[in-house]
Design a protein around this motif. Sequence first.
Motif, short mmCIF file in Angstrom:
data_model
loop_
_atom_site.label_atom_id
_atom_site.label_comp_id
_atom_site.label_asym_id
_atom_site.label_seq_id
_atom_site.Cartn_x
_atom_site.Cartn_y
_atom_site.Cartn_z
N PHE A 5 19.45 23.10 34.57
CA PHE A 5 18.27 23.08 33.71
C PHE A 5 17.05 22.58 34.48
O PHE A 5 15.94 23.12 34.36
CB PHE A 5 18.56 22.19 32.49
CG PHE A 5 17.39 22.03 31.57
CD1 PHE A 5 16.61 20.88 31.59
CD2 PHE A 5 17.07 23.03 30.65
CE1 PHE A 5 15.53 20.74 30.74
CE2 PHE A 5 15.99 22.89 29.79
CZ PHE A 5 15.21 21.73 29.83
N ALA A 6 17.25 21.53 35.31
CA ALA A 6 16.13 20.95 36.07
C ALA A 6 15.57 21.96 37.07
O ALA A 6 14.35 22.07 37.24
CB ALA A 6 16.59 19.68 36.78
N ALA A 7 16.46 22.70 37.74
CA ALA A 7 16.01 23.69 38.72
C ALA A 7 15.15 24.76 38.07
O ALA A 7 14.11 25.17 38.60
CB ALA A 7 17.21 24.32 39.42
N SER A 8 15.55 25.21 36.89
CA SER A 8 14.78 26.25 36.20
C SER A 8 13.42 25.72 35.76
O SER A 8 12.40 26.39 35.90
CB SER A 8 15.57 26.78 35.00
OG SER A 8 15.76 25.76 34.03
N LYS A 9 13.37 24.49 35.22
CA LYS A 9 12.11 23.91 34.78
C LYS A 9 11.18 23.63 35.96
O LYS A 9 9.95 23.73 35.84
CB LYS A 9 12.36 22.63 34.00
CG LYS A 9 12.98 22.86 32.62
CD LYS A 9 12.04 23.68 31.74
CE LYS A 9 12.62 23.95 30.37
NZ LYS A 9 11.73 24.81 29.54
N LEU A 10 11.77 23.28 37.10
CA LEU A 10 10.95 23.04 38.29
C LEU A 10 10.26 24.32 38.72
O LEU A 10 9.06 24.32 39.05
CB LEU A 10 11.84 22.50 39.42
CG LEU A 10 11.15 22.22 40.76
CD1 LEU A 10 10.06 21.15 40.61
CD2 LEU A 10 12.19 21.75 41.80
N HIS A 11 10.96 25.43 38.68
CA HIS A 11 10.36 26.72 39.07
C HIS A 11 9.34 27.18 38.03
O HIS A 11 8.42 27.92 38.36
CB HIS A 11 11.46 27.77 39.25
CG HIS A 11 12.11 27.72 40.60
ND1 HIS A 11 11.75 28.53 41.63
CD2 HIS A 11 13.09 26.90 41.07
CE1 HIS A 11 12.49 28.26 42.70
NE2 HIS A 11 13.32 27.26 42.38
N GLU A 12 9.50 26.73 36.80
CA GLU A 12 8.53 27.08 35.77
C GLU A 12 7.31 26.15 35.78
O GLU A 12 6.33 26.41 35.08
CB GLU A 12 9.20 27.00 34.38
CG GLU A 12 10.30 28.04 34.17
CD GLU A 12 11.07 27.78 32.87
OE1 GLU A 12 12.10 28.45 32.66
OE2 GLU A 12 10.64 26.91 32.10
N GLY A 13 7.39 25.10 36.56
CA GLY A 13 6.30 24.13 36.62
C GLY A 13 6.26 23.19 35.44
O GLY A 13 5.21 22.60 35.14
#
Length: 826
Positions: free
Chosen positions: A711-719
């Motif tokens: 979840f954190a990786a996806s949110k990081l890429h979404e900013g």
Amino acid sequence: MAPVFFLLPLLLGQILLCAAGDTINSSTPLSGAQKIVSKGNKFTLGFYTPPQGTNTSSNQGNYYIAIWYSNIPLQTTVWMANPDLPVADPTTAALTIGSDGNLVLLDQSKNRQVLWSTNISTSSNSTIAVLQDGGSLDLRDATNSSMVYWRSIDHPTNTWLPGGKLGLNKTTGVSQRLVPWTNTANPSPGLFSLELDPRGTTQYLIQWNDSITYWSSGPWNNNIFSLVPEMTSGYNYDFQFINNATESYFIYSMKDNSIISRFIIDVDGQIKQLTWVPASQSWILFWSQPRTQCEVYALCGAYGSCNLNALPFCNCIRGFSQKVQSDWDLQDYSSGCKRRVPLQCQTNSSSSQAQPDKFYTMANVRLPDNAQTAVAASSQDCQVACLNNCSCNAYTYNSSGCFAWHGDLINLQDQYSGNGGGTLFLRLAASELPGSKRSKAVIIGAVVGGVAAVLIVLSIVAYFLFQKYRRERTLRIPKTAGGTLIAFRYSDLQHVTNNFSERLGGGAFGSVFKGKLPDSTAIAVKRLDGVHQGEKQFRAEVSTIGTVQHVNLVRLLGFCSEGSRRLLVYEFMPKGSLDLQLFLGETTALSWATRYQIALGTARGLNYLHEKCRDCIIHCDVKPENILLDESFVPKVADFGLAKLLGRDFSRVLTTMRGTRGYLAPEWISGVAITAKADVFSYGMMLFELISGRRNSDHGEQHGSTFFPTFAASKLHEGDVRTLLDPKLNGDANADELTRACKVACWCIQDDESARPTTGQIVQILEGFLDVNMPPVPRSLRVLGESPDVINFFSDISSNQTSQTQNSTTSQTRSTTSGSSHLQSP
């Protein structure tokens, strides 16, 4: 009236004792028991006598003008005026302002002999000496306080205080350097010294006898000294190196003035940064060089040998005994050792019964310096050549030829495997190495004596069994001296832990219990499980762990090894482990600033283990339970080095313990060799938990069945990193720091270990010295498709260098020990 008149001298003495304040002038000299104290009551100046510092011939103490900390119970001096010219009676001496304006120490009993002087030229003879809260005694103009002629802090003895200079005056050639006491009771200058290279380079040197350099800081590179990489994580210190046409010097200051810190050169030849910890009422070692005691040149004197696995470190070699036992008792080994029995050639004996000298084999030693080559075709020829020269004390023969020593043997070390090691053949009198006939007699005598001893022991064993209970209840715990590990008895540890009744926690290596030493020092005792090493090997490994000291590593105080019982004794951390504060602190959540400092401090501690120790130490079990917090929430990595203690059983214990498996790198499962990058993976998993405030596997309700790192990786890429923050913080976090921490965590958990940063790079990223690119999502997380072919940690320095930087970094990331050359201001 008479009694009042009789009391006047006493009353006047008390007035003078209390009225001096922080100043000495021409009308108020300092004498006897008088003292001056800085305005903030931080430092005191007066006559001082060292502990045990007595003149044995007359039983008269030696006194010195010294400055010491006012509010530290353990009287600790920071400066001394007359270390080599003591005063026998302080009531007949005076520290005063001389007629020429200099501050002088006069001995009234010797016709006002000047024992010490500031020895400067002043524009006015109207001067005063004022003791400052920074620990400096300043000689300045009596009417113009800005006119300072001389400062004690710029003329250090064995201590370098914050704000003081340590360097070289290029005009006068005068060097400001540190020189240790001769021993713990004698402050006269010892043989070691620390100073800026007098040849003009920008490196500091530690020397023995002003001739042999055994440590160097490396030159200044406009950021740090090249051989002191830990300066990049100075923690509570600010550093500055000044180099101009007239002078070169280094100066440091404290970021927090409430912290008491001092830099010393100790009697053992090491330089040390020490910090006072009020809670434990003790000085804690922050940093030291050289890292091991035996790296100090000629520490043990002539015919003395250093051994890292023995206490004390110094001992005389075979056939020799301490030359001056009283000096050795005070940790001054410079006098070395003397031969017990003269060599046959030295006695000039022509008796036919006189046996020729023999040679004792010393294997695996660091060979002494100043060897002379000899012509010999074999080891036997080399021995004969040495035997035929009465001045020859030892020889060695190896692939490079025959080498002999004709003077004192200096700088020996036992159990040495580094460069310059080998087998030394030591020349001794024949009586020191008994022949075969005598050996048989000795063996027979030993057997008879042994039998007799057994009978005696059996006859009194009942008495000892009867006394055992009382003896075990009586503690005989020695005090630490200079960071030395204590060998505890098991019965003592039972007593101080109340029979291991207060359990603090447990993990892969065993359980931890709280205890309290007789001096009220709180300790944590770890009872190890699964250790099957022998006594000697265990002590050697513990000794190695004990030499590793850093502000972000838990300090090992001692150990116990009795039979199958193996215990380690650590300093107690009042705030407990990180998991207690992070996962159970529902009402008082750790602030973001505290969490970020914990992340940074932990990375510094791991980096020290991986890159700053002589041998890389892989922790193998990085998780919140093994990060302990002191009173100020400073993180300290615990349980480092224990993987080596457990040996082959370690991997089985680690992978079967509940809670550890979530931090294991893929290498553990695949069975390949483990490197320091396994710690990096575990650190990344722990960093995600610092950010979210919950276990990685405990986010099911909030994020469906998604694993939190996914979840954190996806949110990081979404900013959208704010959604990753612990809800208890209510969004109160530095946005740049939060983004930086999330990027670091994602880089750390990459499947390919070569794609993970080193701990040194992690420190630089978190400190803001190194920018970091958006990380790819690890393939094992199975989101957002495949990772890009080119993996690049760091942002390009400029747009026209993009391809060059990518190629360089791609090359770096294929190495498990890659280092960054792409430092920039983010």
